[in-house]
Design a protein around this motif. Structure first.
Motif, PDB file in Angstrom:
ATOM      1  N   VAL B  34       7.300  -9.761   1.173  1.00 13.70           N
ATOM      2  CA  VAL B  34       8.560  -9.011   1.336  1.00 13.70           C
ATOM      3  C   VAL B  34       9.347  -9.035   0.021  1.00 13.70           C
ATOM      4  O   VAL B  34       9.874  -8.005  -0.424  1.00 13.70           O
ATOM      5  CB  VAL B  34       9.410  -9.601   2.492  1.00 13.70           C
ATOM      6  CG1 VAL B  34      10.802  -8.987   2.513  1.00 13.70           C
ATOM      7  CG2 VAL B  34       8.729  -9.364   3.825  1.00 13.70           C
ATOM      8  N   ASN B  37       7.857  -6.758  -2.510  1.00 12.82           N
ATOM      9  CA  ASN B  37       8.075  -5.347  -2.192  1.00 12.82           C
ATOM     10  C   ASN B  37       9.541  -4.943  -2.243  1.00 12.82           C
ATOM     11  O   ASN B  37       9.862  -3.771  -2.045  1.00 12.82           O
ATOM     12  CB  ASN B  37       7.509  -5.028  -0.806  1.00 12.82           C
ATOM     13  CG  ASN B  37       6.018  -4.782  -0.867  1.00 12.82           C
ATOM     14  OD1 ASN B  37       5.569  -3.753  -1.361  1.00 12.82           O
ATOM     15  ND2 ASN B  37       5.232  -5.744  -0.411  1.00 12.82           N
ATOM     16  N   SER B  38      10.428  -5.932  -2.484  1.00 13.07           N
ATOM     17  CA  SER B  38      11.855  -5.616  -2.463  1.00 13.07           C
ATOM     18  C   SER B  38      12.296  -4.679  -3.588  1.00 13.07           C
ATOM     19  O   SER B  38      13.110  -3.783  -3.344  1.00 13.07           O
ATOM     20  CB  SER B  38      12.673  -6.909  -2.491  1.00 13.07           C
ATOM     21  OG  SER B  38      12.441  -7.614  -1.298  1.00 13.07           O
ATOM     22  N   LEU B 144       5.669  -2.684   4.222  1.00 13.92           N
ATOM     23  CA  LEU B 144       6.509  -3.811   3.799  1.00 13.92           C
ATOM     24  C   LEU B 144       7.657  -3.316   2.926  1.00 13.92           C
ATOM     25  O   LEU B 144       8.780  -3.810   3.011  1.00 13.92           O
ATOM     26  CB  LEU B 144       5.672  -4.835   3.028  1.00 13.92           C
ATOM     27  CG  LEU B 144       4.758  -5.727   3.861  1.00 13.92           C
ATOM     28  CD1 LEU B 144       3.941  -6.617   2.960  1.00 13.92           C
ATOM     29  CD2 LEU B 144       5.556  -6.570   4.844  1.00 13.92           C
ATOM     30  N   VAL B 148       9.975  -3.019   6.263  1.00 16.69           N
ATOM     31  CA  VAL B 148      10.340  -4.433   6.423  1.00 16.69           C
ATOM     32  C   VAL B 148      11.419  -4.865   5.431  1.00 16.69           C
ATOM     33  O   VAL B 148      12.456  -5.411   5.834  1.00 16.69           O
ATOM     34  CB  VAL B 148       9.089  -5.333   6.304  1.00 16.69           C
ATOM     35  CG1 VAL B 148       9.478  -6.801   6.321  1.00 16.69           C
ATOM     36  CG2 VAL B 148       8.125  -5.037   7.448  1.00 16.69           C
ATOM     37  N   ALA B 149      11.193  -4.624   4.126  1.00 16.43           N
ATOM     38  CA  ALA B 149      12.140  -5.117   3.115  1.00 16.43           C
ATOM     39  C   ALA B 149      13.566  -4.577   3.327  1.00 16.43           C
ATOM     40  O   ALA B 149      14.522  -5.364   3.288  1.00 16.43           O
ATOM     41  CB  ALA B 149      11.633  -4.808   1.711  1.00 16.43           C
ATOM     42  N   PHE B 152      15.119  -6.520   6.156  1.00 15.57           N
ATOM     43  CA  PHE B 152      15.397  -7.911   5.779  1.00 15.57           C
ATOM     44  C   PHE B 152      16.692  -7.988   4.960  1.00 15.57           C
ATOM     45  O   PHE B 152      17.599  -8.759   5.270  1.00 15.57           O
ATOM     46  CB  PHE B 152      14.212  -8.482   4.979  1.00 15.57           C
ATOM     47  CG  PHE B 152      14.507  -9.798   4.329  1.00 15.57           C
ATOM     48  CD1 PHE B 152      14.607 -10.948   5.091  1.00 15.57           C
ATOM     49  CD2 PHE B 152      14.707  -9.880   2.952  1.00 15.57           C
ATOM     50  CE1 PHE B 152      14.903 -12.168   4.491  1.00 15.57           C
ATOM     51  CE2 PHE B 152      15.000 -11.092   2.354  1.00 15.57           C
ATOM     52  CZ  PHE B 152      15.097 -12.241   3.124  1.00 15.57           C
ATOM     53  N   VAL B 222      12.085  -9.851  11.164  1.00 15.73           N
ATOM     54  CA  VAL B 222      11.082  -8.920  10.615  1.00 15.73           C
ATOM     55  C   VAL B 222       9.671  -9.489  10.773  1.00 15.73           C
ATOM     56  O   VAL B 222       8.724  -8.747  11.068  1.00 15.73           O
ATOM     57  CB  VAL B 222      11.350  -8.545   9.134  1.00 15.73           C
ATOM     58  CG1 VAL B 222      12.591  -7.689   9.011  1.00 15.73           C
ATOM     59  CG2 VAL B 222      11.450  -9.752   8.229  1.00 15.73           C
ATOM     60  N   TYR B 226       6.661  -7.679  12.843  1.00 16.75           N
ATOM     61  CA  TYR B 226       5.453  -7.287  12.119  1.00 16.75           C
ATOM     62  C   TYR B 226       4.221  -7.969  12.704  1.00 16.75           C
ATOM     63  O   TYR B 226       3.122  -7.430  12.675  1.00 16.75           O
ATOM     64  CB  TYR B 226       5.613  -7.678  10.647  1.00 16.75           C
ATOM     65  CG  TYR B 226       4.686  -6.960   9.701  1.00 16.75           C
ATOM     66  CD1 TYR B 226       4.917  -5.629   9.362  1.00 16.75           C
ATOM     67  CD2 TYR B 226       3.585  -7.597   9.155  1.00 16.75           C
ATOM     68  CE1 TYR B 226       4.085  -4.966   8.500  1.00 16.75           C
ATOM     69  CE2 TYR B 226       2.747  -6.936   8.280  1.00 16.75           C
ATOM     70  CZ  TYR B 226       3.000  -5.617   7.959  1.00 16.75           C
ATOM     71  OH  TYR B 226       2.164  -4.952   7.099  1.00 16.75           O
TER      72      TYR B 226
END
Lengths: 277, 267
Positions: B34, B37-38, B144, B148-149, B152, B222, B226
């Protein structure tokens, strides 16, 4: 500029090739036990078989979502399991996939669903994206539904929107996972004809995983039958119709018993009764 | 026979431990993924802003109303006790310290876990069940980075803001009950509070707590989404796990943080 996702040395007439592919979700339960398959460029090929025979797994292996335990998988001459993540993503931009129930993004409108891959992978101006999306929607007959949400679509419409999204980036290969599942006869005919028309008009290669034998025989160029993890029969629609192979006959005739048994493996019934007595 | 039962028990404990360690390892790798990938998610900041709206702005009603009532109840209870010692003018101090140090971060965290954490898990889990995440992967878009990121970071940013609003409304609720209803002196209420509440020791430590709780709830939410089994039952149990694990994590982390923050300063 040469396309990095295509191997220039690859024979131009083969889009996808599988050689001795084995796969199992765990070592004890193999799903595929040695699959050999060739999908020529520009053709519409069906992979048929009973539920749970590993058809969808084949699509996931071709798309690189799963890695085979053994064997070779090539798409446009590139060995998919050996690709690095970036190379795999580059290849996937050339592959469209239609999932069983469309897999449309439920928080977006129909328009945004189709614009999604264009916005993610291109720097096109909004006006051009709008025109492209409307063209794709027009091709599947749903330009008027652009502002609807996926929850407002019927099953057949959702499948057509997903089809428009799958072809948004003008792919070389489109994979269809059970595109006819749960559709009424009219929607089923529409989706079947769309798949054939788009295949021919756009010059793409199509792989359909299905168990709908009647619709498939009408539209596809070639059929592979998968059972128990192996290819048990194959041929063009005319060959399949005339086939005397017991598996193919059971499939075409829809017979409840045959090479694919009616009963799940179990101890004989009398033995089971005797044990309970 | 007894030996069999012991062996069976040991096997179960062993299997459970191995599963827990495997899951923890997977969760750690997931967290690193994560983070990696942010930057891609930040490049399209509107995705994170949208999640701040969903996790933060849409949680405002429950946070504000709860903050108000917690503050009002705290004032009633506090006044009753303080009067016994003739210290009812310290009501503002009692309420403010309770809220900014403890109740604000903890209660807002628990509410955030139930309101936003569960929603994030259910949304990601359902996206997985309906193959939306697979579809994204097949379109060469990493879920992600795209799904997801932003959720988050949206959760992580929202939590301290919600905590600040919770505490503010709590203090306002205490003011309504203490000053307007009971009749404590207005100047004493605010003046004592201002004199006794230290920015670094009390407010800043409260903010640190809320950031830590925001991190815990967001990463649990998250991850559970996932990692959910792609079935209706799988999403339902993942959502439950998010609320239970987040709540326990908040309470455990609160104890640990409090030990470190207020150790040896005479409070």
């Amino acid at each position: 500029m040469p396309d990095a996702s295509v191997d220039p040395t690859c024979p131009t007439d083969i889009a996808v090739s599988l050689r001795g592919v084995r796969y199992g979700y765990d070592r004890r339960r193999p799903i595929l036990k040695g699959i050999d398959m060739t999908i020529p460029r520009g053709k519409l090929v069906a992979i048929m078989g009973t539920s749970g025979s590993g058809k969808t797994t084949i699509l996931r292996l071709i798309g690189g979502q799963l890695r085979p335990q053994a064997g070779e998988i090539t798409v446009a001459g590139r060995e998919v399991p050996k690709l690095e993540r970036d190379e795999l993503f580059a290849l996937r931009r050339r592959i469209g996939m239609l999932f069983q129930f469309g897999a449309l993004f439920t928080d977006m409108t129909v328009f945004d669903n189709i614009a999604f891959p264009l916005r993610e992978h291109t720097e096109l101006p909004p006006d051009l994206i709008r025109d492209l999306v409307l063209m794709k929607l027009n091709a599947v007959g749903l330009r008027g539904a652009a502002r609807l949400r996926p929850s407002e679509l019927s099953g057949g419409m959702a499948r057509r929107v997903a089809l428009a999204r799958a072809i948004a980036l003008d792919p070389m290969l489109v994979m269809y996972d059970e595109p006819f599942a749960g559709l009424d006869p009219i929607s089923l005919g529409i989706v079947g004809q769309l798949i054939r028309r788009l295949n021919d008009a756009l010059g793409i290669t199509s792989v359909i995983v299905t168990h709908d034998i009647y619709e498939s025989l009408k539209i596809v160029d070639y059929i592979y039958f998968v059972s128990d993890g192996r290819i048990v029969a194959e041929g063009a629609p005319d060959v399949v119709r005339a086939s005397s192979d017991p598996f193919v006959r059971q499939f075409v005739d829809g017979a409840p018993d045959g090479p694919v048994p009616f009963h799940y493996p179990a101890t004989p019934l009398l033995e089971e009764f005797a044990r309970g007595a | 026979m007894a030996l069999d039962a012991v062996a069976f028990g040991l096997r179960r404990i062993g299997r459970g431990t191995l599963n827990a360690v495997t899951r923890l390892g997977f969760a750690s790798r997931f967290f690193v993924a994560v983070l990696l990938n942010s930057p891609a998610a930040f490049r399209r900041i509107q995705l994170t802003l949208r999640e701040i709206y969903f996790a933060g702005a849409l949680s405002l009603v429950i946070i504000l109303v709860s903050g108000l009532f917690v503050g009002m109840v705290l004032a009633l209870q506090g006044y009753e006790v303080l009067t016994r010692y003739g210290a009812n003018e310290s009501l503002g101090v009692l309420v403010a310290l309770s809220l900014v140090r403890e109740l604000g971060p903890v209660v807002a965290g628990l509410l955030f876990a139930s309101r936003a954490g569960s929603a994030i898990t259910a949304e990601i889990g359902l996206m997985k069940t309906t193959e939306q995440l697979s579809a994204m992967e097949m379109m060469a878009v990493d879920p992600l980075a795209r799904v997801v990121a932003p959720r988050f970071w949206g959760g992580l940013v929202s939590m301290p803001l919600l905590t600040a609003l919770f505490s503010t409304l709590g203090i306002f609720g205490a003011y309504l009950v203490g000053v307007k209803l009971i009749g404590i002196d207005n100047g004493a209420f605010w003046g004592n509070m201002q004199a006794a509440v230290d920015f670094r020791r009390d407010i800043f430590n409260g903010i640190i707590k809320s950031v830590v709780f925001g991190f815990a709830v967001s990463i649990i939410a998250v991850f559970e989404g996932y990692d959910a089994r792609p079935t209706a039952e799988g999403v339902s149990s993942a959502t439950t796990r998010t609320v239970v694990a987040s709540s326990l994590a908040i309470l455990a982390l609160d104890f640990i943080l409090t030990v470190f923050m207020f150790r040896g300063i005479g409070v």
